[in-house]
Design a protein around this motif. Structure first.
Motif, short mmCIF file in Angstrom:
data_model
loop_
_atom_site.label_atom_id
_atom_site.label_comp_id
_atom_site.label_asym_id
_atom_site.label_seq_id
_atom_site.Cartn_x
_atom_site.Cartn_y
_atom_site.Cartn_z
N ARG A 1 0.83 -1.21 0.00
CA ARG A 1 0.00 0.00 0.00
C ARG A 1 0.86 1.25 0.00
O ARG A 1 0.63 2.20 -0.76
N ALA A 2 1.90 1.25 0.86
CA ALA A 2 2.77 2.42 0.95
C ALA A 2 3.57 2.61 -0.34
O ALA A 2 3.74 3.75 -0.81
N ARG A 3 4.06 1.52 -0.93
CA ARG A 3 4.84 1.65 -2.16
C ARG A 3 3.98 2.12 -3.33
O ARG A 3 4.44 2.88 -4.19
N LYS A 4 2.73 1.68 -3.35
CA LYS A 4 1.83 2.14 -4.41
C LYS A 4 1.65 3.64 -4.34
O LYS A 4 1.69 4.35 -5.37
N ASP A 5 1.45 4.16 -3.16
CA ASP A 5 1.32 5.61 -3.00
C ASP A 5 2.62 6.33 -3.32
O ASP A 5 2.63 7.40 -3.94
N ASP A 6 3.74 5.73 -2.89
CA ASP A 6 5.04 6.35 -3.14
C ASP A 6 5.33 6.42 -4.63
O ASP A 6 5.84 7.44 -5.13
N ASP A 7 4.98 5.35 -5.38
CA ASP A 7 5.19 5.35 -6.83
C ASP A 7 4.31 6.38 -7.53
O ASP A 7 4.65 6.86 -8.61
N ALA A 8 3.17 6.72 -6.90
CA ALA A 8 2.25 7.71 -7.48
C ALA A 8 2.57 9.13 -7.02
O ALA A 8 1.81 10.06 -7.30
N GLY A 9 3.69 9.29 -6.34
CA GLY A 9 4.08 10.62 -5.89
C GLY A 9 3.41 11.06 -4.62
O GLY A 9 3.40 12.25 -4.30
N LEU A 10 2.83 10.12 -3.86
CA LEU A 10 2.13 10.47 -2.63
C LEU A 10 2.90 10.05 -1.39
O LEU A 10 2.35 9.92 -0.32
N GLY A 11 4.20 9.78 -1.54
CA GLY A 11 5.01 9.34 -0.41
C GLY A 11 4.99 10.35 0.72
O GLY A 11 4.95 11.56 0.49
N GLY A 12 5.01 9.85 1.92
CA GLY A 12 5.00 10.73 3.09
C GLY A 12 3.63 10.89 3.69
O GLY A 12 3.46 11.60 4.67
N GLY A 13 2.62 10.24 3.10
CA GLY A 13 1.28 10.33 3.65
C GLY A 13 1.16 9.55 4.96
O GLY A 13 2.03 8.78 5.33
N ARG A 14 0.05 9.77 5.64
CA ARG A 14 -0.21 9.04 6.88
C ARG A 14 -1.09 7.83 6.58
O ARG A 14 -2.06 7.93 5.83
N TYR A 15 -0.74 6.70 7.18
CA TYR A 15 -1.49 5.47 6.98
C TYR A 15 -2.06 5.00 8.32
O TYR A 15 -1.36 5.03 9.33
N HIS A 16 -3.29 4.55 8.28
CA HIS A 16 -3.93 4.03 9.47
C HIS A 16 -4.44 2.62 9.14
O HIS A 16 -5.49 2.45 8.54
N PHE A 17 -3.61 1.65 9.52
CA PHE A 17 -3.91 0.25 9.23
C PHE A 17 -4.60 -0.40 10.43
O PHE A 17 -4.50 0.07 11.57
N SER A 18 -5.28 -1.50 10.14
CA SER A 18 -5.80 -2.34 11.22
C SER A 18 -5.40 -3.78 10.94
O SER A 18 -5.41 -4.23 9.80
N LEU A 19 -5.03 -4.47 12.00
CA LEU A 19 -4.64 -5.88 11.92
C LEU A 19 -5.46 -6.65 12.95
O LEU A 19 -5.48 -6.30 14.13
N GLU A 20 -6.17 -7.65 12.50
CA GLU A 20 -6.98 -8.48 13.39
C GLU A 20 -6.54 -9.93 13.24
O GLU A 20 -6.41 -10.43 12.13
N LEU A 21 -6.29 -10.59 14.37
CA LEU A 21 -5.84 -11.98 14.30
C LEU A 21 -6.22 -12.75 15.55
O LEU A 21 -6.38 -12.18 16.64
N ALA A 22 -6.37 -14.06 15.35
CA ALA A 22 -6.58 -14.99 16.46
C ALA A 22 -5.27 -15.74 16.68
O ALA A 22 -4.70 -16.29 15.74
N MET A 23 -4.81 -15.76 17.92
CA MET A 23 -3.53 -16.40 18.23
C MET A 23 -3.75 -17.53 19.24
O MET A 23 -4.43 -17.35 20.25
N GLU A 24 -3.16 -18.68 18.94
CA GLU A 24 -3.21 -19.81 19.85
C GLU A 24 -1.80 -20.03 20.42
O GLU A 24 -0.86 -20.30 19.68
N VAL A 25 -1.68 -19.90 21.73
CA VAL A 25 -0.39 -20.08 22.41
C VAL A 25 -0.44 -21.38 23.20
O VAL A 25 -1.35 -21.59 24.01
N THR A 26 0.51 -22.26 22.93
CA THR A 26 0.62 -23.52 23.66
C THR A 26 1.88 -23.48 24.52
O THR A 26 2.98 -23.23 24.01
N LEU A 27 1.72 -23.70 25.81
CA LEU A 27 2.84 -23.76 26.74
C LEU A 27 3.07 -25.22 27.10
O LEU A 27 2.17 -25.89 27.62
N VAL A 28 4.26 -25.71 26.81
CA VAL A 28 4.57 -27.13 27.00
C VAL A 28 5.59 -27.27 28.13
O VAL A 28 6.74 -26.85 27.99
#
Length: 245
Positions: A123-150
């Motif tokens: 996403r950032a490189r696409k904007d940078d290639d279009a001359g929009l580098g330096g913009g602000r990005y607000h991403f979201s990451l959602e994930l389910a994590m399974e932790v096993t302790l052995v």
């Protein structure tokens, strides 16, 4: 390592998206909002268990976390490696994972980290290639994590013996040799060939007795039973919750 950590993010349980982009001129910081759904499993590799892990109990909903992290230099998103390190650092600093070793060596697969970093970078490189580098990005990451302790009981027993049982073996002593491999004790320091005494006072190489205890639960010489000598760090908590351990 007495307690090993395994981290899994199952396929199709994570998403990455760009919530908002602000092209230059702009001021302020970019951000990544992380939504984490955590489950935990507690397992043990017991004495005489052949190295197989047995599930003690599961916590399918250990907690949910939602936290916003600020990135003050949007150029970070132009680099896959920098973005990947940043996302991993965000996860590691979440209160929900406090005390959990989520170093990438403990991940069954890093596909979620890889995909998040790739998506943000593209996403950032696409904007940078279009001359929009330096913009602000607000991403979201959602994930389910399974932790096993052995919990690895053979290693815990050997460590407990090394810390609490008086050392009587001496180097190059004809009367003191490991009765598993039949070699003498040439190294009295630390390491796999260092001797360790069981509570019955029979000494063995650290490595030899550790391997033995994956298959048996007693001293190879006198059959002194070592079960119950130590317990998993979560065993007392499991009993309080009425869970079988």
């Amino acid at each position: 390592m007495v307690v090993a950590t395994r981290v899994l993010v199952p396929d199709r349980t994570w998403t990455t998206r760009l919530d908002r982009r602000e092209p230059p001129p702009c001021a302020g910081s970019s951000s990544v909002r992380v939504r984490l759904f955590l489950s935990r499993e507690y397992s043990s590799r017991r004495l005489a268990g052949g190295g197989h892990a047995r599930t003690d109990h599961r916590d399918k909903c250990a907690g949910n976390g939602d936290q916003i992290f600020y990135v003050y230099d949007p150029a970070l998103f132009l680099s896959y490696e920098a973005t990947r390190r940043a996302v991993h650092g965000m996860l590691a600093s979440m209160p929900l994972l406090r005390g959990v070793d989520i170093s990438t060596d403990n991940w069954a697969s890093c596909s979620a980290l890889d995909a998040a970093a790739t998506s943000m970078r593209d996403r950032a490189r696409k904007d940078d290639d279009a001359g929009l580098g330096g913009g602000r990005y607000h991403f979201s990451l959602e994930l389910a994590m399974e932790v096993t302790l052995v919990y690895i009981e053979p290693k815990a027993v050997v460590r407990a013996c090394a810390e609490t049982v008086m050392q009587v073996a001496e180097p190059a002593s004809a009367d003191h040799q490991c009765t598993i491999c039949m070699d003498g004790f040439d190294n009295i320091g630390a390491g796999p060939t260092a001797p360790v005494n069981l509570p019955c006072s029979h000494p063995f190489h650290t490595h030899c007795i550790t391997v033995w205890l994956f298959k048996g639960h007693s001293c190879p010489v006198c059959r002194h039973d070592l079960r119950g000598l130590v317990s998993a760090p979560w065993a007392s908590q499991a009993r309080k919750l009425g869970l079988k351990y």
